[in-house]
Design an enzyme around this catalytic site. Structure first.
Site, PDB file in Angstrom:
ATOM      1  N   PRO A   1      36.526  33.258  40.323  1.00  0.00           N
ATOM      2  CA  PRO A   1      37.970  33.117  40.478  1.00  0.00           C
ATOM      3  C   PRO A   1      38.514  33.581  41.826  1.00  0.00           C
ATOM      4  O   PRO A   1      38.095  34.614  42.351  1.00  0.00           O
ATOM      5  CB  PRO A   1      38.547  33.969  39.340  1.00  0.00           C
ATOM      6  CG  PRO A   1      37.433  34.811  38.853  1.00  0.00           C
ATOM      7  CD  PRO A   1      36.167  34.066  39.158  1.00  0.00           C
ATOM      8  N   ASN A   2      39.424  32.793  42.336  1.00  0.00           N
ATOM      9  CA  ASN A   2      40.203  33.085  43.558  1.00  0.00           C
ATOM     10  C   ASN A   2      39.427  32.913  44.861  1.00  0.00           C
ATOM     11  O   ASN A   2      40.004  33.050  45.937  1.00  0.00           O
ATOM     12  CB  ASN A   2      40.821  34.498  43.500  1.00  0.00           C
ATOM     13  CG  ASN A   2      41.714  34.665  42.293  1.00  0.00           C
ATOM     14  OD1 ASN A   2      42.653  33.895  42.112  1.00  0.00           O
ATOM     15  ND2 ASN A   2      41.415  35.624  41.440  1.00  0.00           N
TER      16      ASN A   2
ATOM     17  N   ARG B   1      44.199  34.478  50.483  1.00  0.00           N
ATOM     18  CA  ARG B   1      44.255  35.737  49.726  1.00  0.00           C
ATOM     19  C   ARG B   1      43.814  36.917  50.600  1.00  0.00           C
ATOM     20  O   ARG B   1      42.803  36.844  51.306  1.00  0.00           O
ATOM     21  CB  ARG B   1      43.375  35.647  48.464  1.00  0.00           C
ATOM     22  CG  ARG B   1      41.886  35.745  48.739  1.00  0.00           C
ATOM     23  CD  ARG B   1      41.008  35.634  47.513  1.00  0.00           C
ATOM     24  NE  ARG B   1      41.099  36.766  46.612  1.00  0.00           N
ATOM     25  CZ  ARG B   1      40.063  37.220  45.889  1.00  0.00           C
ATOM     26  NH1 ARG B   1      38.878  36.641  45.964  1.00  0.00           N
ATOM     27  NH2 ARG B   1      40.221  38.228  45.089  1.00  0.00           N
TER      28      ARG B   1
ATOM     29  N   TYR C   1      39.273  39.727  52.896  1.00  0.00           N
ATOM     30  CA  TYR C   1      38.371  38.582  52.751  1.00  0.00           C
ATOM     31  C   TYR C   1      38.309  37.679  53.992  1.00  0.00           C
ATOM     32  O   TYR C   1      37.573  36.699  53.998  1.00  0.00           O
ATOM     33  CB  TYR C   1      38.761  37.759  51.516  1.00  0.00           C
ATOM     34  CG  TYR C   1      38.688  38.567  50.240  1.00  0.00           C
ATOM     35  CD1 TYR C   1      37.458  39.009  49.752  1.00  0.00           C
ATOM     36  CD2 TYR C   1      39.846  38.925  49.534  1.00  0.00           C
ATOM     37  CE1 TYR C   1      37.382  39.771  48.594  1.00  0.00           C
ATOM     38  CE2 TYR C   1      39.780  39.683  48.375  1.00  0.00           C
ATOM     39  CZ  TYR C   1      38.546  40.102  47.911  1.00  0.00           C
ATOM     40  OH  TYR C   1      38.463  40.858  46.770  1.00  0.00           O
TER      41      TYR C   1
ATOM     42  N   ASN D   1      28.712  34.552  43.551  1.00  0.00           N
ATOM     43  CA  ASN D   1      29.762  35.549  43.728  1.00  0.00           C
ATOM     44  C   ASN D   1      30.676  35.402  42.509  1.00  0.00           C
ATOM     45  O   ASN D   1      31.547  34.532  42.496  1.00  0.00           O
ATOM     46  CB  ASN D   1      30.546  35.320  45.015  1.00  0.00           C
ATOM     47  CG  ASN D   1      31.605  36.394  45.216  1.00  0.00           C
ATOM     48  OD1 ASN D   1      31.848  37.206  44.314  1.00  0.00           O
ATOM     49  ND2 ASN D   1      32.227  36.410  46.384  1.00  0.00           N
TER      50      ASN D   1
ATOM     51  N   ALA E   1      35.978  38.545  40.375  1.00  0.00           N
ATOM     52  CA  ALA E   1      36.448  39.572  39.425  1.00  0.00           C
ATOM     53  C   ALA E   1      35.573  39.651  38.162  1.00  0.00           C
ATOM     54  O   ALA E   1      35.470  40.717  37.539  1.00  0.00           O
ATOM     55  CB  ALA E   1      37.895  39.293  39.048  1.00  0.00           C
TER      56      ALA E   1
ATOM     57  N   GLU F   1      23.159  38.144  43.863  1.00  0.00           N
ATOM     58  CA  GLU F   1      24.593  38.438  43.767  1.00  0.00           C
ATOM     59  C   GLU F   1      25.141  38.650  45.181  1.00  0.00           C
ATOM     60  O   GLU F   1      24.502  39.338  45.983  1.00  0.00           O
ATOM     61  CB  GLU F   1      24.753  39.728  42.941  1.00  0.00           C
ATOM     62  CG  GLU F   1      26.150  40.303  42.889  1.00  0.00           C
ATOM     63  CD  GLU F   1      26.174  41.721  42.288  1.00  0.00           C
ATOM     64  OE1 GLU F   1      25.115  42.386  42.265  1.00  0.00           O
ATOM     65  OE2 GLU F   1      27.260  42.135  41.857  1.00  0.00           O
TER      66      GLU F   1
ATOM     67  N   HIS G   1      28.848  39.494  47.517  1.00  0.00           N
ATOM     68  CA  HIS G   1      30.273  39.826  47.616  1.00  0.00           C
ATOM     69  C   HIS G   1      30.666  39.845  49.079  1.00  0.00           C
ATOM     70  O   HIS G   1      29.924  40.386  49.910  1.00  0.00           O
ATOM     71  CB  HIS G   1      30.575  41.188  46.988  1.00  0.00           C
ATOM     72  CG  HIS G   1      30.224  41.222  45.541  1.00  0.00           C
ATOM     73  ND1 HIS G   1      30.984  40.594  44.595  1.00  0.00           N
ATOM     74  CD2 HIS G   1      29.154  41.749  44.907  1.00  0.00           C
ATOM     75  CE1 HIS G   1      30.393  40.748  43.411  1.00  0.00           C
ATOM     76  NE2 HIS G   1      29.284  41.436  43.573  1.00  0.00           N
TER      77      HIS G   1
ATOM     78  N   ARG H   1      35.448  50.217  47.564  1.00  0.00           N
ATOM     79  CA  ARG H   1      36.837  49.871  47.211  1.00  0.00           C
ATOM     80  C   ARG H   1      37.250  50.623  45.940  1.00  0.00           C
ATOM     81  O   ARG H   1      36.884  51.784  45.777  1.00  0.00           O
ATOM     82  CB  ARG H   1      36.957  48.343  47.070  1.00  0.00           C
ATOM     83  CG  ARG H   1      36.672  47.612  48.392  1.00  0.00           C
ATOM     84  CD  ARG H   1      36.778  46.105  48.219  1.00  0.00           C
ATOM     85  NE  ARG H   1      38.105  45.694  47.793  1.00  0.00           N
ATOM     86  CZ  ARG H   1      38.399  44.477  47.341  1.00  0.00           C
ATOM     87  NH1 ARG H   1      37.455  43.550  47.264  1.00  0.00           N
ATOM     88  NH2 ARG H   1      39.623  44.181  46.962  1.00  0.00           N
TER      89      ARG H   1
HETATM   90  C1  DQA Z   1      34.592  39.899  45.493  1.00  0.00           C
HETATM   91  C2  DQA Z   1      34.913  41.350  45.114  1.00  0.00           C
HETATM   92  C3  DQA Z   1      35.545  41.410  43.748  1.00  0.00           C
HETATM   93  O1  DQA Z   1      35.825  42.762  43.402  1.00  0.00           O
HETATM   94  C4  DQA Z   1      36.851  40.639  43.732  1.00  0.00           C
HETATM   95  O2  DQA Z   1      37.385  40.624  42.420  1.00  0.00           O
HETATM   96  C5  DQA Z   1      36.707  39.258  44.258  1.00  0.00           C
HETATM   97  C6  DQA Z   1      35.811  39.007  45.390  1.00  0.00           C
HETATM   98  C7  DQA Z   1      34.050  39.783  46.938  1.00  0.00           C
HETATM   99  O3  DQA Z   1      33.516  38.741  47.249  1.00  0.00           O
HETATM  100  O4  DQA Z   1      34.200  40.728  47.728  1.00  0.00           O
HETATM  101  O5  DQA Z   1      37.407  38.342  43.842  1.00  0.00           O
HETATM  102  O6  DQA Z   1      33.573  39.421  44.627  1.00  0.00           O
END
Ligand code: DQA
Length: 144
Positions: free
Chosen positions: A9-10, A17, A22, A73, A76, A97, A99, A106
């Site tokens: 998501p997102n 965002r 990011y 990735n 959330a 995985e 990020h 964080r």
């Molecule tokens: C994320 C880190 C997560 O905590 C966050 O909810 C994201 C992006 C990252 O790529 O840094 O949406 O996965």
């Protein structure tokens, strides 16, 4: 070698965002980077993004027998989803995985990753370059 890159998501809102966290590159730019990198390394890649947990579970299941490995990735859902952990365990495909941000530096809740237990490696805090590093790690893993 055929791999699947999944984003949660997102991530489609990259560039819009929280750019301080990011960055300013868009999701389209990320996909372009991934496709160029894979083409240069002789890797076949498909990329998929969804804001829906069950949709991501469906994509992981559909990867079974089709892809050699996954870069994910979960965004959330990293911090909440036992369903994604179980899906990766179910298909038993090597999974890395990734990020964009450094999730350990964080909020406290971002230090928990359910999916990590089913992953061969984690790349965190390297920005979009982290996806390319994750692809390289997966590719090494698949060659061994
Ligand atoms: C994320 C880190 C997560 O905590 C966050 O909810 C994201 C992006 C990252 O790529 O840094 O949406 O996965």
């Amino acid at each position: 070698m055929k791999i699947l890159v999944l984003n949660g998501p997102n991530i489609n809102f990259l560039g819009i965002r929280e750019p301080d966290i990011y960055g300013r590159e868009t999701y389209a730019a990320l996909i372009h980077m991934i496709e160029s990198h894979c083409a240069a390394h002789g890797i076949t890649v498909d990329c998929y993004q969804s804001n829906h947990e069950g949709d991501l579970v469906d994509q992981i299941q559909a990867a079974y027998g089709v892809y050699d490995g996954i870069v994910i990735n979960p965004a959330a859902y990293t911090h909440t989803s036992v369903a994604l952990l179980d899906a990766v365990k179910a298909v038993s495909l090597p999974t890395v995985e990734v990020h964009i941000s450094d999730v350990d530096a964080r909020d406290e809740f971002r230090r928990i990753s359910y999916i990590r237990a089913a992953c061969v490696a984690t790349v965190s805090g390297r920005g979009l370059q982290g996806y390319l590093d994750a692809i390289d790690l997966l590719s090494e893993q698949l060659k061994n």
